[in-house]
Motif scaffolding. Structure first.
Motif, mmCIF file in Angstrom:
data_model
loop_
_atom_site.group_PDB
_atom_site.id
_atom_site.type_symbol
_atom_site.label_atom_id
_atom_site.label_comp_id
_atom_site.label_asym_id
_atom_site.label_seq_id
_atom_site.Cartn_x
_atom_site.Cartn_y
_atom_site.Cartn_z
ATOM 1 N N GLY A 184 -1.586 -2.157 12.832
ATOM 2 C CA GLY A 184 -0.925 -1.073 13.392
ATOM 3 C C GLY A 184 0.511 -1.118 13.658
ATOM 4 O O GLY A 184 1.435 -0.326 13.602
ATOM 5 N N GLU A 185 1.057 -2.504 14.180
ATOM 6 C CA GLU A 185 2.502 -2.727 14.415
ATOM 7 C C GLU A 185 3.092 -2.692 13.122
ATOM 8 O O GLU A 185 4.286 -2.089 13.173
ATOM 9 N N ALA A 186 2.640 -3.033 11.952
ATOM 10 C CA ALA A 186 3.567 -3.145 10.616
ATOM 11 C C ALA A 186 3.458 -1.697 10.335
ATOM 12 O O ALA A 186 4.569 -1.327 9.534
ATOM 13 N N VAL A 187 2.433 -0.531 10.481
ATOM 14 C CA VAL A 187 2.647 0.455 10.202
ATOM 15 C C VAL A 187 3.467 1.224 10.853
ATOM 16 O O VAL A 187 4.356 1.836 10.436
ATOM 17 N N LEU B 40 -5.468 4.605 8.954
ATOM 18 C CA LEU B 40 -6.023 3.365 8.644
ATOM 19 C C LEU B 40 -5.542 2.232 9.500
ATOM 20 O O LEU B 40 -5.909 1.009 9.448
ATOM 21 N N SER B 41 -4.676 2.420 10.751
ATOM 22 C CA SER B 41 -3.975 1.453 11.391
ATOM 23 C C SER B 41 -5.024 0.911 12.368
ATOM 24 O O SER B 41 -5.960 1.651 12.707
ATOM 25 N N GLU C 219 2.356 12.167 3.226
ATOM 26 C CA GLU C 219 0.794 11.946 2.882
ATOM 27 C C GLU C 219 0.570 10.539 3.225
ATOM 28 O O GLU C 219 -0.539 10.232 3.814
ATOM 29 N N ALA C 220 1.245 9.567 2.577
ATOM 30 C CA ALA C 220 1.020 8.139 2.531
ATOM 31 C C ALA C 220 1.095 7.629 4.015
ATOM 32 O O ALA C 220 0.385 6.904 4.401
ATOM 33 N N LEU C 221 2.107 8.206 4.665
ATOM 34 C CA LEU C 221 2.231 7.552 6.001
ATOM 35 C C LEU C 221 1.097 8.214 7.004
ATOM 36 O O LEU C 221 0.295 7.386 7.565
ATOM 37 N N GLU C 222 0.532 9.558 6.826
ATOM 38 C CA GLU C 222 -0.554 9.635 7.444
ATOM 39 C C GLU C 222 -1.668 9.087 7.238
ATOM 40 O O GLU C 222 -2.469 8.459 8.113
ATOM 41 N N GLU C 223 -1.968 8.546 6.183
ATOM 42 C CA GLU C 223 -3.013 7.950 5.467
ATOM 43 C C GLU C 223 -2.819 6.182 6.151
ATOM 44 O O GLU C 223 -3.963 5.915 6.818
ATOM 45 N N LEU C 224 -1.626 5.583 6.068
ATOM 46 C CA LEU C 224 -1.341 4.479 6.744
ATOM 47 C C LEU C 224 -1.609 4.519 8.013
ATOM 48 O O LEU C 224 -2.507 3.664 8.654
ATOM 49 N N ALA D 148 0.713 -1.220 0.019
ATOM 50 C CA ALA D 148 0.204 -0.105 -0.040
ATOM 51 C C ALA D 148 0.788 1.179 0.004
ATOM 52 O O ALA D 148 0.628 2.233 -0.759
ATOM 53 N N PHE D 149 1.735 1.302 0.913
ATOM 54 C CA PHE D 149 2.721 2.436 0.955
ATOM 55 C C PHE D 149 3.434 2.714 -0.433
ATOM 56 O O PHE D 149 3.454 3.809 -0.945
ATOM 57 N N GLU D 150 4.010 1.511 -1.136
ATOM 58 C CA GLU D 150 4.570 1.719 -2.435
ATOM 59 C C GLU D 150 3.503 2.196 -3.288
ATOM 60 O O GLU D 150 3.870 3.275 -4.318
ATOM 61 N N ALA D 151 2.374 1.686 -3.540
ATOM 62 C CA ALA D 151 1.440 2.178 -4.506
ATOM 63 C C ALA D 151 0.985 3.661 -4.313
ATOM 64 O O ALA D 151 0.976 4.321 -5.251
ATOM 65 N N MET D 152 0.811 3.955 -2.724
ATOM 66 C CA MET D 152 0.353 5.626 -2.737
ATOM 67 C C MET D 152 1.344 6.340 -2.959
ATOM 68 O O MET D 152 1.190 7.425 -3.627
#
Length: 190
Positions: A168-171, A161-162, A153-158, A135-139
Motif C-alpha cells: 500500500g505504501e508503494a501504491v 488491492l493495496s 481505472e488502473a489506480l482504482e484497481e491498485l 502492474a500499473f504499466e501493464a494495466m
C-alpha cells in the motif's frame, strides 16, 4: 554490451516487452524517489527493470500473443518466466537485489504470488516498488487480450488491492507521482 544484447534479443521476440520494460522502469524510478530510495537502489531498479521479463524469451509465442484468456496450463507456463529470466541472467553478476526484482516481480503482499509465495515485507523493498510499477504499466497498455485501462481505472484497481496484492505504501507513492507529474504518454491525469 551484454545487457544491451539481451534487451535487443527480447525486443526482437516481443516488441511490446521493450516498451513495457522501459515504461515500467521509469514509473518504478519515480515511485522509488518518492519513497526515499538511494541512488544505488535506483540504479538497481533501472538495471533489473529493463530485464525483468527477459524470461519471456523461453515462452512460446502462441502463449505470449494469445488474443484470448489463457488456459490453466498456459498460465502455469507463463508463471515460469521469472525463473527462466533468473537463469538466463545468472552468469552476468547482477546484484542480489537485482536478481530478486527479476525473480520476484510477481509476488503478492498476501503471499499468493509466484514463484516463491513471499508475503508482506518478506518481499524486498525494491521488488514491492517494481511490482506496483509493472502492474500499473501493464494495466494502462493495450494487450492482445484486452483494452488498456484509463489511468484512473488502473489506480482504482491498485488502491483496491493495496495490502492484498500490492504494498500500500508503494501504491500511495505511485498516486503521489501521478498527482504531481501526471503520467506522460497516456493523455490524462488521475
Amino acid at each position: 554490451d551484454t545487457f544491451q544484447s539481451l534487451v535487443i534479443t527480447l525486443e526482437a521476440k516481443d516488441p511490446y516487452t521493450k516498451e513495457h520494460s522501459q515504461r515500467a522502469t521509469q514509473i518504478a524510478l519515480e515511485i522509488a524517489k518518492v519513497m526515499g530510495a538511494t541512488e544505488a537502489e535506483q540504479e538497481s531498479l533501472r538495471m533489473a527493470g529493463w530485464l525483468h521479463d527477459i524470461g519471456k524469451i523461453g515462452i512460446r509465442d502462441s502463449i505470449l500473443s494469445k488474443p484470448g484468456p489463457l488456459t490453466a496450463e498456459e498460465y502455469e507456463i507463463i508463471k515460469t518466466h521469472p525463473l527462466i529470466g533468473e537463469k538466463i541472467l545468472e552468469p552476468l553478476g547482477l546484484l542480489p537485489v537485482e536478481r530478486k526484482i527479476i525473480r520476484n516481480h510477481h509476488e503478492r503482499w498476501d503471499g499468493k504470488g509466484y514463484p516463491d509465495g513471499l508475503k508482506g515485507e518478506e518481499i524486498p523493498f525494491l521488488v514491492r516498488i517494481f511490482t506496483v510499477a509493472d502492474a500499473f504499466e501493464a494495466m494502462t497498455s493495450t494487450r492482445p487480450y484486452r483494452r488498456a485501462k484509463t489511468v484512473r481505472e488502473a489506480l482504482e484497481e491498485l488502491e483496491a488491492l493495496s495490502w492484498i496484492q500490492f504494498d500500500g505504501e508503494a501504491v500511495a507513492a505511485l498516486k503521489e507521482v501521478l498527482r504531481t507529474k501526471g503520467w506522460k504518454g497516456r493523455g490524462e491525469n488521475p
